[in-house]
Motif scaffolding. Structure first.
Motif, PDB file in Angstrom:
ATOM      1  N   GLY A   1       0.713  -1.178  -0.167  1.00  0.00           N
ATOM      2  CA  GLY A   1      -0.135  -0.006   0.160  1.00  0.00           C
ATOM      3  C   GLY A   1       0.947   1.334   0.018  1.00  0.00           C
ATOM      4  O   GLY A   1       0.564   2.165  -0.736  1.00  0.00           O
ATOM      5  N   ALA A   2       1.917   1.308   0.745  1.00  0.00           N
ATOM      6  CA  ALA A   2       2.919   2.525   0.593  1.00  0.00           C
ATOM      7  C   ALA A   2       3.526   2.730  -0.448  1.00  0.00           C
ATOM      8  O   ALA A   2       3.603   3.847  -0.885  1.00  0.00           O
ATOM      9  CB  ALA A   2       3.916   2.214   1.587  1.00  0.00           C
ATOM     10  N   VAL A   3       3.973   1.411  -1.189  1.00  0.00           N
ATOM     11  CA  VAL A   3       4.643   1.627  -2.479  1.00  0.00           C
ATOM     12  C   VAL A   3       3.720   2.014  -3.547  1.00  0.00           C
ATOM     13  O   VAL A   3       3.916   3.180  -4.270  1.00  0.00           O
ATOM     14  CB  VAL A   3       5.158   0.265  -2.814  1.00  0.00           C
ATOM     15  N   GLY A   4       2.350   1.684  -3.395  1.00  0.00           N
ATOM     16  CA  GLY A   4       1.281   1.881  -4.450  1.00  0.00           C
ATOM     17  C   GLY A   4       1.124   3.306  -4.255  1.00  0.00           C
ATOM     18  O   GLY A   4       0.660   4.243  -5.102  1.00  0.00           O
ATOM     19  N   GLY A   5       0.915   3.882  -3.076  1.00  0.00           N
ATOM     20  CA  GLY A   5       0.534   5.216  -2.731  1.00  0.00           C
ATOM     21  C   GLY A   5       1.832   6.351  -3.281  1.00  0.00           C
ATOM     22  O   GLY A   5       1.597   7.418  -3.872  1.00  0.00           O
ATOM     23  N   LEU A   6       3.005   5.918  -3.139  1.00  0.00           N
ATOM     24  CA  LEU A   6       4.118   6.783  -3.750  1.00  0.00           C
ATOM     25  C   LEU A   6       4.261   6.728  -5.178  1.00  0.00           C
ATOM     26  O   LEU A   6       4.237   7.764  -5.546  1.00  0.00           O
ATOM     27  CB  LEU A   6       5.485   6.215  -2.824  1.00  0.00           C
ATOM     28  N   VAL A   7       4.016   5.440  -5.833  1.00  0.00           N
ATOM     29  CA  VAL A   7       4.017   5.544  -7.350  1.00  0.00           C
ATOM     30  C   VAL A   7       2.911   6.129  -7.821  1.00  0.00           C
ATOM     31  O   VAL A   7       2.871   6.801  -8.797  1.00  0.00           O
ATOM     32  CB  VAL A   7       4.288   3.952  -7.713  1.00  0.00           C
ATOM     33  N   GLY A   8       1.512   6.034  -7.309  1.00  0.00           N
ATOM     34  CA  GLY A   8       0.462   6.561  -7.742  1.00  0.00           C
ATOM     35  C   GLY A   8       0.613   8.067  -7.344  1.00  0.00           C
ATOM     36  O   GLY A   8       0.006   8.774  -8.353  1.00  0.00           O
ATOM     37  N   THR A   9       1.092   8.549  -6.553  1.00  0.00           N
ATOM     38  CA  THR A   9       1.045   9.933  -6.199  1.00  0.00           C
ATOM     39  C   THR A   9       2.261  10.793  -7.173  1.00  0.00           C
ATOM     40  O   THR A   9       1.835  11.817  -7.863  1.00  0.00           O
ATOM     41  CB  THR A   9       1.739  10.374  -4.859  1.00  0.00           C
ATOM     42  N   LEU A  10       3.240   9.746  -7.656  1.00  0.00           N
ATOM     43  CA  LEU A  10       4.021  10.437  -8.638  1.00  0.00           C
ATOM     44  C   LEU A  10       3.287  10.244 -10.111  1.00  0.00           C
ATOM     45  O   LEU A  10       3.721  11.330 -10.712  1.00  0.00           O
ATOM     46  CB  LEU A  10       5.444   9.206  -8.768  1.00  0.00           C
TER      47      LEU A  10
ATOM     48  N   LEU B   1       0.272  10.619 -10.628  1.00  0.00           N
ATOM     49  CA  LEU B   1      -0.660  11.826 -10.733  1.00  0.00           C
ATOM     50  C   LEU B   1      -0.200  12.989 -10.798  1.00  0.00           C
ATOM     51  O   LEU B   1      -0.471  14.078 -11.749  1.00  0.00           O
ATOM     52  CB  LEU B   1      -1.426  11.818  -9.237  1.00  0.00           C
ATOM     53  N   LYS B   2       1.187  13.312 -10.257  1.00  0.00           N
ATOM     54  CA  LYS B   2       1.947  14.645 -10.451  1.00  0.00           C
ATOM     55  C   LYS B   2       2.374  14.723 -11.840  1.00  0.00           C
ATOM     56  O   LYS B   2       2.465  16.002 -12.400  1.00  0.00           O
ATOM     57  CB  LYS B   2       3.066  14.627  -9.580  1.00  0.00           C
ATOM     58  N   LEU B   3       2.914  13.751 -12.393  1.00  0.00           N
ATOM     59  CA  LEU B   3       3.482  13.744 -13.710  1.00  0.00           C
ATOM     60  C   LEU B   3       2.462  14.000 -14.701  1.00  0.00           C
ATOM     61  O   LEU B   3       2.553  14.826 -15.711  1.00  0.00           O
ATOM     62  CB  LEU B   3       4.023  12.404 -14.197  1.00  0.00           C
ATOM     63  N   MET B   4       1.049  13.415 -14.452  1.00  0.00           N
ATOM     64  CA  MET B   4       0.091  13.489 -15.439  1.00  0.00           C
ATOM     65  C   MET B   4      -0.420  15.010 -15.398  1.00  0.00           C
ATOM     66  O   MET B   4      -0.570  15.827 -16.410  1.00  0.00           O
ATOM     67  CB  MET B   4      -1.105  12.474 -15.251  1.00  0.00           C
ATOM     68  N   VAL B   5      -0.548  15.627 -14.164  1.00  0.00           N
ATOM     69  CA  VAL B   5      -0.971  17.021 -14.133  1.00  0.00           C
ATOM     70  C   VAL B   5      -0.094  18.007 -14.569  1.00  0.00           C
ATOM     71  O   VAL B   5      -0.209  18.999 -15.252  1.00  0.00           O
ATOM     72  CB  VAL B   5      -1.449  17.430 -12.659  1.00  0.00           C
ATOM     73  N   ARG B   6       1.188  17.650 -14.210  1.00  0.00           N
ATOM     74  CA  ARG B   6       2.420  18.456 -14.851  1.00  0.00           C
ATOM     75  C   ARG B   6       2.454  18.582 -16.321  1.00  0.00           C
ATOM     76  O   ARG B   6       2.598  19.701 -16.831  1.00  0.00           O
ATOM     77  CB  ARG B   6       3.637  18.036 -14.112  1.00  0.00           C
TER      78      ARG B   6
ATOM     79  N   ALA C   1      -2.340   3.455   1.286  1.00  0.00           N
ATOM     80  CA  ALA C   1      -1.878   4.274  -0.159  1.00  0.00           C
ATOM     81  C   ALA C   1      -2.461   5.581  -0.108  1.00  0.00           C
ATOM     82  O   ALA C   1      -2.079   6.671  -0.461  1.00  0.00           O
ATOM     83  CB  ALA C   1      -2.563   3.647  -1.212  1.00  0.00           C
ATOM     84  N   LYS C   2      -3.591   5.656   0.520  1.00  0.00           N
ATOM     85  CA  LYS C   2      -4.338   7.158   0.545  1.00  0.00           C
ATOM     86  C   LYS C   2      -3.574   8.076   1.789  1.00  0.00           C
ATOM     87  O   LYS C   2      -3.599   9.229   1.305  1.00  0.00           O
ATOM     88  CB  LYS C   2      -5.847   7.065   1.017  1.00  0.00           C
ATOM     89  N   TRP C   3      -3.302   7.498   2.935  1.00  0.00           N
ATOM     90  CA  TRP C   3      -2.505   8.242   3.861  1.00  0.00           C
ATOM     91  C   TRP C   3      -1.248   8.617   3.332  1.00  0.00           C
ATOM     92  O   TRP C   3      -0.702   9.938   3.325  1.00  0.00           O
ATOM     93  CB  TRP C   3      -2.245   7.290   4.917  1.00  0.00           C
ATOM     94  N   VAL C   4      -0.405   7.781   2.543  1.00  0.00           N
ATOM     95  CA  VAL C   4       0.837   8.163   1.831  1.00  0.00           C
ATOM     96  C   VAL C   4       0.525   9.311   0.826  1.00  0.00           C
ATOM     97  O   VAL C   4       1.405  10.331   0.853  1.00  0.00           O
ATOM     98  CB  VAL C   4       1.392   6.935   1.528  1.00  0.00           C
ATOM     99  N   SER C   5      -0.428   9.025   0.054  1.00  0.00           N
ATOM    100  CA  SER C   5      -0.585  10.224  -1.094  1.00  0.00           C
ATOM    101  C   SER C   5      -1.205  11.591  -0.660  1.00  0.00           C
ATOM    102  O   SER C   5      -0.740  12.441  -1.127  1.00  0.00           O
ATOM    103  CB  SER C   5      -1.674   9.505  -2.058  1.00  0.00           C
ATOM    104  N   ASP C   6      -1.761  11.266   0.672  1.00  0.00           N
ATOM    105  CA  ASP C   6      -2.588  12.865   1.255  1.00  0.00           C
ATOM    106  C   ASP C   6      -1.308  13.324   1.823  1.00  0.00           C
ATOM    107  O   ASP C   6      -1.473  14.619   1.778  1.00  0.00           O
ATOM    108  CB  ASP C   6      -3.528  12.318   2.213  1.00  0.00           C
ATOM    109  N   ALA C   7      -0.396  12.723   1.932  1.00  0.00           N
ATOM    110  CA  ALA C   7       0.936  13.451   2.567  1.00  0.00           C
ATOM    111  C   ALA C   7       1.442  14.630   1.457  1.00  0.00           C
ATOM    112  O   ALA C   7       2.083  15.436   1.986  1.00  0.00           O
ATOM    113  CB  ALA C   7       1.999  12.719   3.062  1.00  0.00           C
ATOM    114  N   PHE C   8       1.329  14.211   0.277  1.00  0.00           N
ATOM    115  CA  PHE C   8       1.691  15.008  -0.888  1.00  0.00           C
ATOM    116  C   PHE C   8       0.617  16.023  -1.651  1.00  0.00           C
ATOM    117  O   PHE C   8       0.862  16.614  -2.292  1.00  0.00           O
ATOM    118  CB  PHE C   8       2.370  14.241  -2.095  1.00  0.00           C
ATOM    119  N   GLY C   9      -0.543  15.864  -0.787  1.00  0.00           N
ATOM    120  CA  GLY C   9      -1.615  16.781  -1.367  1.00  0.00           C
ATOM    121  C   GLY C   9      -2.902  15.912  -1.282  1.00  0.00           C
ATOM    122  O   GLY C   9      -2.812  14.511  -1.491  1.00  0.00           O
ATOM    123  N   ARG C  10      -4.062  16.518  -1.033  1.00  0.00           N
ATOM    124  CA  ARG C  10      -5.146  16.076  -0.714  1.00  0.00           C
ATOM    125  C   ARG C  10      -6.039  15.830  -2.120  1.00  0.00           C
ATOM    126  O   ARG C  10      -6.974  14.990  -1.937  1.00  0.00           O
ATOM    127  CB  ARG C  10      -6.089  16.818   0.251  1.00  0.00           C
ATOM    128  N   ASP C  11      -5.609  16.450  -3.221  1.00  0.00           N
ATOM    129  CA  ASP C  11      -6.561  16.202  -4.272  1.00  0.00           C
ATOM    130  C   ASP C  11      -6.096  15.216  -5.093  1.00  0.00           C
ATOM    131  O   ASP C  11      -4.966  14.699  -5.420  1.00  0.00           O
ATOM    132  CB  ASP C  11      -6.568  17.549  -4.888  1.00  0.00           C
TER     133      ASP C  11
END
Length: 748
Positions: free
Chosen positions: A349-358, A360-365, A552-562
């Motif tokens: 879950g932690a790895v999925g949260g990190l990779v998923g956040t990355l 997300l950020k790259l798609m938006v960027r 995964a959500k806790w990890v991803s929320d650390a980098f932004g809630r959206d």
């Protein structure tokens, strides 16, 4: 002045007059002294209503006939809700089945065609009588066709001409899909979920849910997925279902004349879209409740579930996959998890949260970069290049060459029961290191292609591609952990494995990894747990899935809630008030309202010429009605569309000098035709006093999905506050340097 946000009204240009309204009117359900016909209220002669012959016929009808007609009209009116949800669910399932059949045929067309039984058959349909996939002589590759030889039974014959044809077809499909969207229906691009969320929040994008958008969305969606672009059908089904709902609503009076009812229908349609995407009707309802709708009454929940069930039943009846399944990666596991696996689930879950956040950020960027560069100005060229690169990269691997849903099915597979020789390659323990490297390489390629593929103009969403990335990572976790267990044996940490063969199922880790990835990208939680439960048909996996998604959500929320939907709403500057935002303002409504240059209408003293002049010289979407300009006493509000509708359907005896009234307290002119707008006047618009705290104003906008509120002082109009004003103040509060630019399309 500020452009006033529109009042919900019927769009008279959207389609024909509601049939059920006419039926109720003919059955005696319409009473009163005036005829309401498509928004027209015309009073003429001595001031008596031009009611036609309806009232006279009703007066001469027998009492029992009137009673039966009235009861029938009430039953018909009450049944409209269930009927329209039934129609929407059926059509959504029907379209989903047609899209799946067409997508499978178009995807296989890149490899060859069916030489026996019709070229329109997919490979699966063509080879139904074959013993296995490598003995299907009915299927001919393009290289075999050029050489004039018979079918060898293989899907492709290597990296020669079949590679060239594969890239050519993939590039053509992706380019043609982009051309269709760019030329005929720009609203059909992407998944459509951010826009649906904005619409359900109270904003209307005219044309976004129209029939032309629906047609182009369905056709281009088939082409974009068949091209091999890293996009999925599943998220786009929500937009397709909402388009179906909007078109169907035009033929049901209760929903054609009420924006509130229409949004309830759209909520149910969104549930049906997710239902056919994952075969999860309960998960679809929860997705609509959790991710889209800000207002979800209990009645709407039941009707949404009913709509989702109808959609699933329809899709199951079509059986587009010829397997009895609603989705290709639907499966059932035969083992329960062990408690010793919980730490691995948490790590996954932690790895999925990190990779998923990355991701997300790259798609938006990248989305922001293409919107501010020349890339966004050439969307067809962009889609062609991305399609060509995707085809070139994915053909190198048999697994990446698969459709993404088939890839998920392969990654979710159980080695003990797998009979497909291609998929069984993931289970060979002697090639453990090669399998792990291969899966990580597949995850990397899919990750990169998803960043670019989901940002092209073609229809499609991020759900299944992001799940594929997570499934590859999860399969690596599960396969590696099973190897360790095989080496150590059923002792110590693995003592719980005694008597269980096999003890660790890599496919379970693939599913949980895909759930963690999707949760990090979209911020789905409860609805995603239920969707996974309905996919696997196993209640034993609810606990590890829930834990993994939460981590995964806790990890991803650390980098932004959206999540991705909220990020795209902000990127496109849609007028949406995010419920996740918390603010503490010291201002009041008077600090954000527009008080100067208010454009209002006097209740009396207007003529048709003055109204036409007002409509031609202003672009406001609505006008407050005051008793007099001196007192500014507020008596109501009328939208621009309703004024235009009444004026456009005026009778032959109405001319430019004919008086127009917006109140019942009017002097009745004698022997003079006049227009009465009072029946279409909102006599109770949402009002707040000027001292209302701004925090409460924002909560009111969120809860009621408003586009404007009128600000009064002792009953007198002093200003208006729109959602534009609220968003501008929020941007200022957050210190954003980005200018507030709301959706520039026409609203209704």
């Amino acid at each position: 002045g500020e452009r006033l946000a529109p009042q919900p009204e019927v769009d008279t240009k959207a389609g024909p007059r509601p049939l059920l309204w006419d039926l109720c009117k003919q059955m005696g359900g319409l009473e009163g002294s005036s005829v309401r016909d498509g928004g027209l209220g015309v009073w003429s002669g001595t001031g008596q209503a031009a009611a036609g012959g309806a009232a006279e016929e009703q007066a001469h009808a027998p009492p029992h006939t009137l009673k039966v007609a009235r009861i029938a009209a009430e039953v018909l009116n009450a049944g409209q809700g269930w009927l329209v949800f039934l129609v929407v669910g059926f059509l959504t399932g029907l379209l989903a089945g047609m899209i799946q059949v067409a997508r499978e045929w178009a995807f296989d067309l890149k490899f060859g065609y069916c030489s026996v039984g019709g070229f329109w058959n997919s490979r699966k349909e063509c080879c139904r009588v074959s013993l296995d996939e490598d003995s299907c002589w009915q299927w001919r590759t393009w290289s075999e066709t050029l050489r004039g030889v018979g079918g060898s039974g293989k899907r492709d014959t290597g990296y020669g001409m079949d590679y060239v044809f594969y890239m050519a077809w993939a590039t053509f499909f992706g380019t043609f899909a982009a051309w269709l969207v760019n030329t005929f229906a720009p609203f059909a691009s992407g998944s459509g979920i951010p826009e649906i969320k904005t619409i359900l929040g109270g904003f209307v994008m005219k044309g976004y849910l129209g029939g032309r958008t629906l047609l182009i969305k369905c056709v281009a969606l088939v082409l974009s997925v068949a091209s091999g672009l890293s996009v999925g059908l599943e998220a786009a089904y929500v937009h397709v279902a909402c388009c179906v709902a909007n078109v169907c609503a035009r033929y049901f009076s209760k929903y054609a004349t009420s924006e509130v009812k229409k949004r309830e229908l759209l909520s149910g349609a969104a549930a049906a879209g997710i239902s056919v995407a994952f075969g999860a009707p309960i998960g679809g309802v929860l997705f609509s409740l959790e991710m889209l709708s800000s207002y979800f009454p209990p009645k709407t929940i039941w009707r949404s579930f009913y709509c989702a069930i109808i959609a699933c039943i329809t899709l199951r009846g079509i059986d587009a996959l010829h397997s009895g399944k609603l989705v290709a990666f639907e499966l059932t596991y035969h083992y329960s998890f062990g408690w010793f696996e919980m730490p691995i689930f948490v790590m996954l879950g932690a790895v999925g949260g990190l990779v998923g956040t990355l991701l997300l950020k790259l798609m938006v960027r990248y989305a922001h970069m293409r919107n501010t560069s020349s890339i966004g100005r050439h969307p067809i060229r962009e889609a062609a290049i991305v399609s060509f690169v995707s085809a070139s990269a994915t053909y190198l691997s048999t697994f990446l060459r698969m459709d993404t849903t088939d890839l998920l099915a392969a990654l979710y597979s159980d080695c003990k029961y797998e009979t497909n020789r291609t998929v069984d390659q993931l289970c060979v323990e002697s090639n453990a290191s090669d399998i792990i490297i291969f899966l990580l390489l597949c995850a990397l390629i899919k990750f990169v292609l998803t960043v670019f593929g989901t940002n092209t103009i073609v229809p499609g969403g991020h759900m299944v591609p992001s799940m594929a990335v997570g499934a590859c990572i999860g399969r690596v976790f599960g396969f590696s952990f099973s190897l360790v267990q095989e080496r150590v044996g059923d002792v110590g940490f693995f003592a719980e494995c005694a008597g269980h063969e096999p003890c660790i199922t890599p496919g379970v880790y693939a599913i949980i990894g895909s759930a963690a990835m999707l949760s990090a990208v979209s911020r789905m939680t409860v609805s995603l747990v239920v969707i996974i439960f309905e996919l696997t048909d196993g209640i034993d996996y609810i606990m590890p899935t829930t834990i993994c998604i939460l981590v995964a959500k806790w990890v991803s929320d650390a980098f932004g809630r959206d999540g991705i939907y909220d990020e795209l709403i902000v990127l496109h500057d849609y007028p949406y008030l995010n419920n996740k935002m918390d603010f503490v303002f010291n201002e009041t409504a008077a600090d954000v309202m527009k008080a100067r240059d208010l454009c209002v209408l006097n209740a009396t003293g207007n003529t048709l010429a003055s109204l036409n002049s007002l409509l031609s010289t202003t672009e406001y979407s609505g006008y407050p009605i005051v008793k007099s300009l001196s007192t500014m006493h507020l008596i109501g509000y009328i939208s621009r569309a309703n004024i235009e509708s009444v004026v456009s359907q005026k009778g032959p005896d109405i001319n430019d000098t004919s008086p127009c009234f917006f109140t019942i307290d009017r002097p009745f002119p004698r022997n003079t035709a006049f227009l009465d707008f009072n029946p279409w006047l909102d006599q109770s618009p949402i009002q707040i006093v000027e001292t209302t705290p701004l925090n409460r104003v924002i909560d009111t906008f969120r809860a009621l999905r408003l586009r404007y509120v009128l600000v009064v002082r002792n009953g007198a109009l002093v200003g208006i506050t729109t959602k534009r004003d609220i968003l501008r103040r929020i941007h200022t509060f957050r210190g954003s340097s980005k200018p507030v630019k709301l959706f520039s399309g026409k609203t209704a």
